[in-house]
Design an enzyme around this catalytic site. Structure first.
Site, PDB file in Angstrom:
ATOM      1  N   HIS A   1       0.662  -1.184  -0.056  1.00 39.94           N
ATOM      2  CA  HIS A   1       0.004   0.062  -0.113  1.00 39.94           C
ATOM      3  C   HIS A   1       0.660   1.243   0.057  1.00 39.94           C
ATOM      4  CE1 HIS A   1      -3.082  -2.747   0.449  1.00 39.94           C
ATOM      5  NE2 HIS A   1      -4.027  -1.806  -0.351  1.00 39.94           N
TER       6      HIS A   1
ATOM      7  N   ARG B   1       1.945 -10.225  -1.457  1.00 38.21           N
ATOM      8  CA  ARG B   1       2.195  -8.892  -2.522  1.00 38.21           C
ATOM      9  C   ARG B   1       3.211  -8.138  -2.090  1.00 38.21           C
ATOM     10  NH1 ARG B   1      -3.504  -6.274  -2.101  1.00 38.21           N
ATOM     11  NH2 ARG B   1      -2.786  -4.245  -2.610  1.00 38.21           N
TER      12      ARG B   1
ATOM     13  N   CYS C   1     -10.081  -2.729 -11.124  1.00 40.37           N
ATOM     14  CA  CYS C   1      -9.583  -1.721 -10.299  1.00 40.37           C
ATOM     15  C   CYS C   1      -8.211  -1.818  -9.739  1.00 40.37           C
ATOM     16  CB  CYS C   1     -10.496  -1.294  -9.151  1.00 40.37           C
ATOM     17  SG  CYS C   1     -10.766  -2.541  -7.888  1.00 40.37           S
TER      18      CYS C   1
ATOM     19  N   ARG D   1     -15.388   1.501  -1.588  1.00 43.40           N
ATOM     20  CA  ARG D   1     -15.028   0.222  -1.086  1.00 43.40           C
ATOM     21  C   ARG D   1     -15.344   0.445   0.490  1.00 43.40           C
ATOM     22  NH1 ARG D   1      -9.516  -2.420  -2.090  1.00 43.40           N
ATOM     23  NH2 ARG D   1      -8.769  -1.146  -0.209  1.00 43.40           N
TER      24      ARG D   1
ATOM     25  N   ASP E   1      -4.914  -8.493  -5.302  1.00 42.34           N
ATOM     26  CA  ASP E   1      -5.316  -9.460  -4.378  1.00 42.34           C
ATOM     27  C   ASP E   1      -5.290 -10.791  -5.203  1.00 42.34           C
ATOM     28  OD1 ASP E   1      -4.729  -8.616  -1.801  1.00 42.34           O
ATOM     29  OD2 ASP E   1      -6.485  -7.410  -1.899  1.00 42.34           O
TER      30      ASP E   1
ATOM     31  N   ARG F   1     -10.637   3.699  -1.731  1.00 40.67           N
ATOM     32  CA  ARG F   1     -10.062   2.909  -0.623  1.00 40.67           C
ATOM     33  C   ARG F   1     -10.586   3.638   0.817  1.00 40.67           C
ATOM     34  NH1 ARG F   1      -5.725   1.845  -4.476  1.00 40.67           N
ATOM     35  NH2 ARG F   1      -5.600  -0.332  -4.651  1.00 40.67           N
TER      36      ARG F   1
END
Ligand code: PEP
Ligand code: MG
Length: 562
Positions: free
Chosen positions: A189, A458, A495, A333, A448, A296
């Protein structure tokens, strides 16, 4: 010149600010020999105060909490004044010419690593002790304020061990020019935020914090994944020219991006923005995004820690987004908490497979209801769509829908906002034809989906070579979702970061996707790419790619097209 992994493009020149965030946070400052004695005095004073305090706690603990805790605190108080320990820190200050905080953190980390690797369990337990003691000493050292991510000096380049989503959300993009991190991967992130803010970033350079000189000039080349830690005058000059050229180029591309994205054979592709914070809405116009394809929302939550954002605060944020995006939609989301957006998994647990996303929300119904209420209250400000993360079974969607219907009725809405499912776990992709009954739309999170589909963390550098979203297995999962969506008339968007990649976008369009959401700075380039792409040809290649056995084959197929 150090080689890392490029995770956000562009080049930047600035002054290094070195911070370790890990378990023992510290800020690195260069110290001249005439300051050695002062640093030594600071360290000794802090250690003595920490020892006194620990001894006092130990005496008090005997009464209410029993003798075991008292013994631990007593031992801690002894470590705090242990001459071998303090001596090693003092030596480090002089040898490396660094401040006491940094030397304390480094010596403790090394000692901790040695203890953690010891054979005996008793020795291994000492690792936690020593870190606790160092934290106490550090608390008494904090005479000089050091900057956190929110208040870095203007023009700085943040050099850090790693950046948690919480720290990343606190970055101020007007002050930082680039990031260089020891750990992280392209879809961790911190990297996503760096791209969102348009900050060049390079990750995956071990021991970087040690190698860089504090406050010295450095160059971060996010295009080639390089960090120049001792740039010559000539290289500095050249880099500054590139900074200027990059700026011009993106201005030119932005000018062209105002047009809609259409392939050479006339297929219109919606290109939307992934946002993390409501302050980023100016990017929608600047980069000509057709609304927000992914907000997010958990960053609102993480940023407000240790408190949590109330209904009013959230409602305001969602209204800001909806108004800025109108007449285009905004996909919010619901909180994707847990996972690496750590709100404290227990040690030894695997957060990625734990209480994350919808699981976390269903386990904390008050928190979830608050968020849905804020969303419903904001819904009239524009076209709102709600997206659920980390869904694995239709029952999770059903439970969420029931709650949404209740909340929407209470907010006086005739009809609840559209409710969709993120497809980011293989089970959801495999069951897409079952989800269509209750889902109004799908959005595929390839970050993901690749992590869970390929069993590759990741954010883990050791396996970053295995993280290949263009793996044929992932393409097959995407194709299943597209087919299920088409059969039931449910829109399917993507996305994940793959959508912003040239080869990735070609593959997705080839699979029949016409709705892409990417980090705003990537939009002009993506639109440019789409305008030279033949969708018919991409479809032919996608059929070939679905028959491939290896990611490398698919990368070759679409790499040739890019
Ligand atoms: C994804 O998983 O692809 C996604 C878009 O969500 P995030 O990167 O926030 O997990
Ligand atoms: Mg995700």
């Amino acid at each position: 010149m150090l080689q890392g992994l490029s995770v956000s493009p562009g080049i930047a020149v600035g002054r290094a600010v070195i911070i370790r965030f890990g378990r023992l946070p510290a800020f690195r400052r260069a110290v001249a020999p005439e300051e050695f004695e002062r640093e030594e005095r600071r360290l000794r004073r802090a250690a003595a105060r920490a020892a006194d305090e620990l001894a006092r706690h130990s005496r008090e603990a005997v009464g209410d909490m029993g003798s075991e805790l008292a013994a631990i605190l007593e031992a801690h108080s002894l470590i705090a004044t242990d001459e071998t320990y303090l001596g090693a820190i003092l030596e480090r200050i002089r040898r490396e010419r660094v401040n006491a905080e940094w030397a304390l953190a480094e010596v403790t980390r090394e000692l901790g690593a040695r203890l953690a690797a010891a054979d005996s369990a008793a020795m291994r337990e000492r690792e936690a002790d020593i870190t606790d003691v160092a934290r106490e000493i550090a608390a008494h050292l904090s005479g000089r304020e050091h900057p956190g991510p929110a208040d870095l000096p203007r023009g700085s380049i943040l050099v850090a061990d790693e950046l948690s989503p919480v720290e990343a959300a606190r970055l101020d993009p007007r002050r930082v020019r680039a990031l260089a991190l020891e750990r992280g991967g392209p879809t961790s992130h911190a990297s996503i935020i760096a791209r969102s803010f348009g900050l060049p970033a390079v990750v995956g350079i071990p021991d970087l914090c040690e190698a860089v000189s504090p406050e010295g000039p450095i160059i971060v080349d996010g295009d080639r994944g390089l960090v120049d830690i001792q740039p010559s005058r000539q290289r500095l000059r050249k880099s500054l020219v590139r900074v200027r050229e990059d700026r011009e180029r993106s201005r030119r591309l932005r000018g062209r991006a105002a047009r809609a994205a259409v392939t050479t054979d006339g297929v219109a592709i919606a290109v939307r923005a992934n946002l993390e914070l409501p302050e980023e809405t100016s990017a929608l116009e600047r980069f000509s995004a057709e609304g927000v394809g992914l907000f997010r929302s958990e960053f609102l939550y993480l940023r407000a820690l240790p408190s949590s954002p109330g209904i009013e605060e959230q409602r305001e944020a969602y209204e800001t987004l909806l108004k800025a995006a109108a007449p285009h939609p905004v996909v919010v989301r619901t909180y994707d908490l847990g996972g690496e957006k750590g709100i404290g998994p227990a040690p030894g647990e695997n957060p990625a497979l734990g209480l994350r996303g919808i699981r976390y929300c269903l386990a904390h119904p008050e928190l979830f209801e608050q968020q849905l209420t804020a969303l419903c209250l904001a819904a009239r400000a524009g076209e709102l769509k709600i997206l659920l993360p980390m869904v694995t079974s239709p029952s999770e969607l059903k439970t969420a829908r029931a709650l949404l219907e209740k909340v929407a009725a209470r907010a006086g809405l005739k009809q609840p906002p559209a409710l969709g499912v993120m497809i980011e776990v293989p089970s959801a992709a495999l069951l897409a034809d079952r989800f269509v009954r209750d889902a109004d739309f799908f959005s595929i999170g390839t970050n993901d989906l690749a992590q869970y589909g390929l069993a590759v963390d990741r954010a883990n550098r050791d396996v970053s070579a295995l993280y290949r979203p263009l793996h044929p297995a992932i393409l097959r999962l995407i194709a299943m979702v597209v087919a299920a969506g088409k059969a039931a008339g449910r829109p399917v968007a993507v996305c994940g970061e793959l959508a912003g990649d040239h080869a990735g976008a070609a593959a997705l369009i080839g699979l029949g996707i016409t709705d892409l959401s990417v980090t705003p700075v990537a939009i002009p380039d993506l639109k440019d790419r789409i305008s030279t792409l033949d969708a018919g040809r991409a479809r032919e290649l996608a059929q070939k790619a679905l028959e491939a056995s290896e990611a490398s084959e698919v990368e070759r197929i679409f790499g040739g097209m890019a």
